[in-house]
Design a protein around this motif. Structure first.
Motif, PDB file in Angstrom:
ATOM      1  N   ARG A  86       0.837  -1.152   0.057  1.00  0.00           N
ATOM      2  CA  ARG A  86       0.059   0.049   0.005  1.00  0.00           C
ATOM      3  C   ARG A  86       0.952   1.223   0.118  1.00  0.00           C
ATOM      4  O   ARG A  86       1.638   1.367  -1.096  1.00  0.00           O
ATOM      5  CB  ARG A  86      -1.020  -0.047   0.930  1.00  0.00           C
ATOM      6  CG  ARG A  86      -2.002  -1.280   0.837  1.00  0.00           C
ATOM      7  CD  ARG A  86      -3.102  -1.491   1.901  1.00  0.00           C
ATOM      8  NE  ARG A  86      -4.011  -0.260   1.870  1.00  0.00           N
ATOM      9  CZ  ARG A  86      -4.996  -0.316   1.377  1.00  0.00           C
ATOM     10  NH1 ARG A  86      -5.398  -1.201   0.394  1.00  0.00           N
ATOM     11  NH2 ARG A  86      -6.002   0.741   1.583  1.00  0.00           N
ATOM     12  N   ASP A  87       0.885   2.193   1.081  1.00  0.00           N
ATOM     13  CA  ASP A  87       1.763   3.099   1.066  1.00  0.00           C
ATOM     14  C   ASP A  87       2.993   3.204   1.585  1.00  0.00           C
ATOM     15  O   ASP A  87       3.867   4.184   1.926  1.00  0.00           O
ATOM     16  CB  ASP A  87       1.009   4.545   0.969  1.00  0.00           C
ATOM     17  CG  ASP A  87       0.638   4.905   2.495  1.00  0.00           C
ATOM     18  OD1 ASP A  87       0.725   4.113   3.407  1.00  0.00           O
ATOM     19  OD2 ASP A  87       0.299   5.983   2.839  1.00  0.00           O
ATOM     20  N   ALA A  88       3.355   1.925   1.689  1.00  0.00           N
ATOM     21  CA  ALA A  88       5.033   1.662   2.134  1.00  0.00           C
ATOM     22  C   ALA A  88       5.681   0.880   1.352  1.00  0.00           C
ATOM     23  O   ALA A  88       4.975   0.188   0.358  1.00  0.00           O
ATOM     24  CB  ALA A  88       5.053   1.095   3.651  1.00  0.00           C
ATOM     25  N   ALA A 147      -6.718  14.229   7.485  1.00  0.00           N
ATOM     26  CA  ALA A 147      -7.736  13.801   6.280  1.00  0.00           C
ATOM     27  C   ALA A 147      -6.908  12.868   5.403  1.00  0.00           C
ATOM     28  O   ALA A 147      -7.397  11.969   4.760  1.00  0.00           O
ATOM     29  CB  ALA A 147      -8.174  15.088   5.955  1.00  0.00           C
ATOM     30  N   HIS A 148      -5.682  13.380   5.083  1.00  0.00           N
ATOM     31  CA  HIS A 148      -4.979  12.531   4.106  1.00  0.00           C
ATOM     32  C   HIS A 148      -4.549  11.103   4.480  1.00  0.00           C
ATOM     33  O   HIS A 148      -4.982  10.254   3.843  1.00  0.00           O
ATOM     34  CB  HIS A 148      -3.795  13.535   3.892  1.00  0.00           C
ATOM     35  CG  HIS A 148      -2.647  12.881   2.932  1.00  0.00           C
ATOM     36  ND1 HIS A 148      -2.603  13.411   1.686  1.00  0.00           N
ATOM     37  CD2 HIS A 148      -1.923  11.719   2.871  1.00  0.00           C
ATOM     38  CE1 HIS A 148      -1.333  12.698   0.977  1.00  0.00           C
ATOM     39  NE2 HIS A 148      -1.341  11.579   1.760  1.00  0.00           N
ATOM     40  N   GLU A 149      -4.197  11.188   5.747  1.00  0.00           N
ATOM     41  CA  GLU A 149      -3.645   9.990   5.968  1.00  0.00           C
ATOM     42  C   GLU A 149      -4.739   8.784   6.199  1.00  0.00           C
ATOM     43  O   GLU A 149      -4.766   7.577   5.975  1.00  0.00           O
ATOM     44  CB  GLU A 149      -2.886   9.936   7.334  1.00  0.00           C
ATOM     45  CG  GLU A 149      -1.496  10.826   7.241  1.00  0.00           C
ATOM     46  CD  GLU A 149      -0.724  10.627   6.248  1.00  0.00           C
ATOM     47  OE1 GLU A 149      -0.646   9.118   5.877  1.00  0.00           O
ATOM     48  OE2 GLU A 149       0.177  11.113   5.658  1.00  0.00           O
ATOM     49  N   MET A 150      -5.947   9.142   6.824  1.00  0.00           N
ATOM     50  CA  MET A 150      -7.336   8.527   6.982  1.00  0.00           C
ATOM     51  C   MET A 150      -7.714   7.854   5.834  1.00  0.00           C
ATOM     52  O   MET A 150      -8.119   7.068   5.490  1.00  0.00           O
ATOM     53  CB  MET A 150      -8.137   8.930   7.941  1.00  0.00           C
ATOM     54  CG  MET A 150      -9.015   8.472   8.415  1.00  0.00           C
ATOM     55  SD  MET A 150      -9.868   9.158   9.852  1.00  0.00           S
ATOM     56  CE  MET A 150     -10.625  10.587   9.367  1.00  0.00           C
ATOM     57  N   PHE A 151      -7.448   9.028   4.697  1.00  0.00           N
ATOM     58  CA  PHE A 151      -8.018   8.620   3.386  1.00  0.00           C
ATOM     59  C   PHE A 151      -7.250   7.425   2.792  1.00  0.00           C
ATOM     60  O   PHE A 151      -8.010   6.497   2.049  1.00  0.00           O
ATOM     61  CB  PHE A 151      -7.841   9.773   2.212  1.00  0.00           C
ATOM     62  CG  PHE A 151      -8.410   9.589   0.939  1.00  0.00           C
ATOM     63  CD1 PHE A 151      -9.690   9.715   0.710  1.00  0.00           C
ATOM     64  CD2 PHE A 151      -7.551   8.863   0.116  1.00  0.00           C
ATOM     65  CE1 PHE A 151     -10.108   9.574  -0.648  1.00  0.00           C
ATOM     66  CE2 PHE A 151      -7.889   8.895  -1.172  1.00  0.00           C
ATOM     67  CZ  PHE A 151      -9.304   9.073  -1.640  1.00  0.00           C
ATOM     68  N   HIS A 152      -5.942   7.128   3.101  1.00  0.00           N
ATOM     69  CA  HIS A 152      -5.300   6.285   2.717  1.00  0.00           C
ATOM     70  C   HIS A 152      -5.988   4.755   2.861  1.00  0.00           C
ATOM     71  O   HIS A 152      -5.705   3.939   2.427  1.00  0.00           O
ATOM     72  CB  HIS A 152      -3.733   6.218   3.185  1.00  0.00           C
ATOM     73  CG  HIS A 152      -2.846   7.021   2.359  1.00  0.00           C
ATOM     74  ND1 HIS A 152      -2.789   7.189   1.170  1.00  0.00           N
ATOM     75  CD2 HIS A 152      -1.897   7.863   3.021  1.00  0.00           C
ATOM     76  CE1 HIS A 152      -1.897   8.040   0.701  1.00  0.00           C
ATOM     77  NE2 HIS A 152      -1.374   8.609   1.855  1.00  0.00           N
ATOM     78  N   THR A 153      -6.600   4.753   4.021  1.00  0.00           N
ATOM     79  CA  THR A 153      -6.910   3.418   4.905  1.00  0.00           C
ATOM     80  C   THR A 153      -8.242   3.021   3.947  1.00  0.00           C
ATOM     81  O   THR A 153      -8.381   1.826   4.003  1.00  0.00           O
ATOM     82  CB  THR A 153      -7.334   3.786   6.352  1.00  0.00           C
ATOM     83  OG1 THR A 153      -6.368   4.388   6.928  1.00  0.00           O
ATOM     84  CG2 THR A 153      -7.462   2.267   6.977  1.00  0.00           C
ATOM     85  N   GLY A 167      -1.609   6.649  -5.490  1.00  0.00           N
ATOM     86  CA  GLY A 167      -2.276   6.683  -3.888  1.00  0.00           C
ATOM     87  C   GLY A 167      -1.794   8.079  -3.183  1.00  0.00           C
ATOM     88  O   GLY A 167      -2.861   8.490  -2.697  1.00  0.00           O
ATOM     89  N   GLU A 168      -0.786   8.760  -3.526  1.00  0.00           N
ATOM     90  CA  GLU A 168      -0.539   9.869  -3.118  1.00  0.00           C
ATOM     91  C   GLU A 168      -1.377  11.120  -3.817  1.00  0.00           C
ATOM     92  O   GLU A 168      -1.768  12.004  -3.129  1.00  0.00           O
ATOM     93  CB  GLU A 168       0.901  10.284  -2.993  1.00  0.00           C
ATOM     94  CG  GLU A 168       1.737   9.397  -2.044  1.00  0.00           C
ATOM     95  CD  GLU A 168       1.373   9.319  -0.751  1.00  0.00           C
ATOM     96  OE1 GLU A 168       0.273  10.307  -0.239  1.00  0.00           O
ATOM     97  OE2 GLU A 168       1.587   8.435   0.149  1.00  0.00           O
ATOM     98  N   GLY A 169      -1.539  10.904  -5.053  1.00  0.00           N
ATOM     99  CA  GLY A 169      -2.212  11.959  -5.819  1.00  0.00           C
ATOM    100  C   GLY A 169      -3.607  12.058  -5.183  1.00  0.00           C
ATOM    101  O   GLY A 169      -4.230  12.907  -5.181  1.00  0.00           O
ATOM    102  N   PRO A 224       4.605  12.973  -6.743  1.00  0.00           N
ATOM    103  CA  PRO A 224       3.535  12.197  -6.726  1.00  0.00           C
ATOM    104  C   PRO A 224       2.256  12.723  -5.989  1.00  0.00           C
ATOM    105  O   PRO A 224       1.206  12.655  -6.436  1.00  0.00           O
ATOM    106  CB  PRO A 224       4.143  11.002  -6.189  1.00  0.00           C
ATOM    107  CG  PRO A 224       5.274  10.903  -5.987  1.00  0.00           C
ATOM    108  CD  PRO A 224       5.938  12.426  -5.897  1.00  0.00           C
ATOM    109  N   TYR A 225       2.569  13.588  -5.044  1.00  0.00           N
ATOM    110  CA  TYR A 225       1.284  14.171  -4.275  1.00  0.00           C
ATOM    111  C   TYR A 225       0.891  15.344  -5.107  1.00  0.00           C
ATOM    112  O   TYR A 225      -0.271  15.472  -5.339  1.00  0.00           O
ATOM    113  CB  TYR A 225       1.992  14.825  -3.167  1.00  0.00           C
ATOM    114  CG  TYR A 225       2.500  13.897  -2.168  1.00  0.00           C
ATOM    115  CD1 TYR A 225       1.865  13.477  -1.027  1.00  0.00           C
ATOM    116  CD2 TYR A 225       3.790  13.203  -2.347  1.00  0.00           C
ATOM    117  CE1 TYR A 225       2.484  12.354  -0.099  1.00  0.00           C
ATOM    118  CE2 TYR A 225       4.434  12.572  -1.511  1.00  0.00           C
ATOM    119  CZ  TYR A 225       3.877  11.938  -0.385  1.00  0.00           C
ATOM    120  OH  TYR A 225       4.316  11.046   0.694  1.00  0.00           O
ATOM    121  N   ASP A 226       1.869  16.359  -5.654  1.00  0.00           N
ATOM    122  CA  ASP A 226       1.276  17.670  -6.121  1.00  0.00           C
ATOM    123  C   ASP A 226       0.990  17.097  -7.768  1.00  0.00           C
ATOM    124  O   ASP A 226      -0.244  17.826  -8.111  1.00  0.00           O
ATOM    125  CB  ASP A 226       2.445  18.501  -6.135  1.00  0.00           C
ATOM    126  CG  ASP A 226       2.788  18.740  -4.799  1.00  0.00           C
ATOM    127  OD1 ASP A 226       2.517  18.467  -3.731  1.00  0.00           O
ATOM    128  OD2 ASP A 226       3.930  19.447  -4.563  1.00  0.00           O
TER     129      ASP A 226
HETATM  130 ZN   LIG Z   1       0.191   9.915   1.830  1.00  0.00          ZN
END
Ligand SMILES: [Zn+2]
Length: 583
Positions: free
Chosen positions: A106-108, A312-318, A335-337, A396-398
């Protein structure tokens, strides 16, 4: 490979019960132990792992732990008092270091250089392994990294499973129990894991990746609600944040309930948010299995709005889907986008952020991206240079967020508002729920289905580094696009220096703000330097502690270079708040 080292295992453990479970089972018991010289603090953590139904032939790896997980050193080289035994008695394990292929979790990221423990005879019956870990087991930081490492502070201790869980190789699923032994912990200690408080067994079988992506916190810690519920949202914190942790976690719990409805997820399981102190790079966070962890620092009181967005960002990952093929950082744009796109959009939609808070977040991301000299670096370069350069790490984020904003707008306009990015994301999630390994090909198939072949072409151009530019009204009818003059981030010397063990300045740019402030090639930068945040802050000065000859002194400068035109979005006067939201 390094030479193998033999470990002689002591025969002092009680005889284990014989294995009963039909499916492999893992039980993790953690015993935080008060420091001998400071009864209020945790000094060590004794780990007991019990495996049922795990078999291994003589000479094969029984257990494995990566040496480094997501740029953080694990406890592989600092654990002490290692003992193992199975139904036949003490088990002698030999260790060796191997280099494994990296895999996306996932994100690791999993795999990479790893330590393996090999049995000198076949393992039979239940296997019990014990070892101890210093509560502050962090080795010198390798540079930017998620808050996974053992950290003892504020009368507590916490760590991610990544750091210390020795697990059998392979893709097994395990009946999983997390338990605590608090008999030697500081008075008033509690033990909370991502499964909840105290002894908890997961409602479903967990994969090795899910075990590693569990979080553990114990000691004199706080929780919201005060009593951790058996299912649904809870928060736990370690240390003394300067903000009202209960109020913040209440807001986050409300958002969690909205997310659960949005993703139509009915949970019989707990979901945990963990907050802990980070003196170096507060504000970063990382999503885990049914949990995430984020950090606060001395400036967090002023930055509560930023912490909300991180939560909000981290919880969305779940909740969100991920792309597994290719895994890891190469697919982090997805994932990050997505998480960066939705981190403000959904709270705004749910009435938990104002229109101004929403567009401020969009503009922060857009400013960091459009001023980046790396804005057009192809996606395939991201994995290679991710940890070495903040301007690559933030792509990846921006760029991902801006790509999704363009796509969302196209889908809405083409369908008269009937379809949006929500639909594609949920379709991807449905694919993931079938157990299929989601791939870039799956994403392209969805683009083709929802938007046509042109959308696939635009996606490929985005991967090649094309700059996404959302339409003027892409963030809703009450905002419009404007060009603003902003300055590029410019560290002033070779950025890779900051990701190295010994940070020695090289490649100083003559005439840069760093050079004007007196920095010289060869200067040693004493402390780690976080940059992902400051890269997005036009007016924030960078503070470096420098060692030159025998002297240590401070150098501060505004790390900015050329002025460029960057896209921003501003409020259109006269359009009321209620028409701002895109549903
Ligand atoms: Zn993230």
């Amino acid at each position: 490979m390094k030479p193998a080292i033999s470990l002689l295992i002591l025969a002092t453990l009680a005889a284990p019960a014989s294995a009963r479970a039909a499916e492999p089972a893992i039980s993790v018991t953690l015993a935080p132990i008060a420091a001998p010289d400071h009864a209020d603090a945790v000094g060590t953590v004794a780990v007991t792992l019990r495996f049922d139904g795990v078999a291994a032939a003589a000479g094969t790896p029984v257990l494995r732990l990566p040496l480094v997980a997501s740029n953080v050193d694990t406890v592989a080289t600092v654990m002490t008092g290692f003992e193992a035994r199975d139904a036949a008695g003490p088990l002698r394990l030999t260790l060796r270091d191997v280099d494994l292929p990296e895999t996306g979790m996932r994100d690791a990221v999993g795999g990479g250089p790893s330590r393996e423990w090999l049995a000198d005879r076949p393992v039979t019956g239940a296997l019990t392994v014990r070892y101890s870990v210093p509560a502050q087991a962090a080795l010198p930081p390798r540079g930017p990294a998620p808050p996974f490492s053992f950290s003892a502070d504020g009368q507590g201790v916490s760590a991610a499973g990544h750091m210390f869980l020795l697990l059998p190789p392979g893709e097994g699923r395990y009946r999983t129990t997390y338990a605590w032994d608090l008999t030697r912990a500081p008075m008033g200690s509690r033990g909370v894991s991502s499964l909840g408080e105290g002894r908890r067994t997961a409602g479903e079988l967990l994969t090795g990746a899910e075990l590693r992506m569990s979080f553990f916190m114990a000691g004199r810690i706080g929780t919201w609600p005060a009593k951790v519920p058996a299912a649904g949202f809870f928060g736990a914190w370690q240390g003394s944040p300067c903000f009202d942790a209960k109020e913040l976690l209440g807001w986050t719990g409300n958002l969690y309930d909205h997310y659960a409805r949005f993703f139509a997820r009915k949970d019989a399981q707990p979901y945990g948010v963990f907050l802990r102190h980070n003196p170096i790079n507060a504000g970063g966070g990382v999503g885990l299995h049914r949990a995430f962890v984020t950090t606060f620092g001395e400036n967090s009181c002023q930055d509560l709005g930023k912490i909300r967005l991180t939560l909000a960002h981290e919880m969305f990952h779940t909740f969100q889907p991920f792309i597994a093929e290719p895994g890891g950082l190469e697919s982090s744009w997805f994932g990050e986008g997505l998480a960066t796109f939705y981190q403000a959009r959904l709270p705004f939609r749910f009435g938990l952020l104002t229109a101004e808070q929403y567009i401020d977040d969009v503009n922060w991301t857009a400013a960091r991206y459009y001023t980046s000299v790396m804005a057009r670096v192809p996606n395939r370069e991201v994995a290679k240079r991710f940890w070495a350069d903040t301007r690559v790490r933030t792509l990846p984020y921006d760029r991902g967020m801006l790509y999704f904003a363009v796509l969302d707008d196209e889908l809405r306009k083409a369908s008269g508002g009937k379809r949006s990015l929500d639909d594609l994301m949920k379709a991807m999630l449905a694919r993931e729920a079938t157990g299929a390994r989601t791939s870039v090909a799956d994403w392209e198939a969805l683009l083709r289905q929802y938007s046509g072949e042109d959308a696939v072409g635009r996606f490929r151009a985005f991967l090649e580094g094309e700059m996404p530019v959302p339409a003027s009204d892409a963030f809703g009818p009450c905002f419009q696009r404007v060009a603003k003059l902003l300055r590029r981030y410019e560290l002033g010397f070779e950025p890779a220096v900051l990701a190295e063990q010994k940070r020695l300045v090289r490649g100083l740019i003559p005439g840069s703000a760093a050079a004007s402030a007196g920095l010289r090639d060869g200067d040693e930068i004493v402390d780690p330097v976080p940059q992902d945040g400051i890269q997005g802050e036009q007016a924030q000065r960078l503070h470096l502690r420098i060692r030159r000859d025998q002297r240590v002194f401070s150098v501060a400068y505004l790390p900015r270079g050329d002025t460029v035109e960057a896209w921003q979005w501003e409020r259109i006067t006269g359009v009321p708040d209620k028409s701002c939201t895109l549903w």
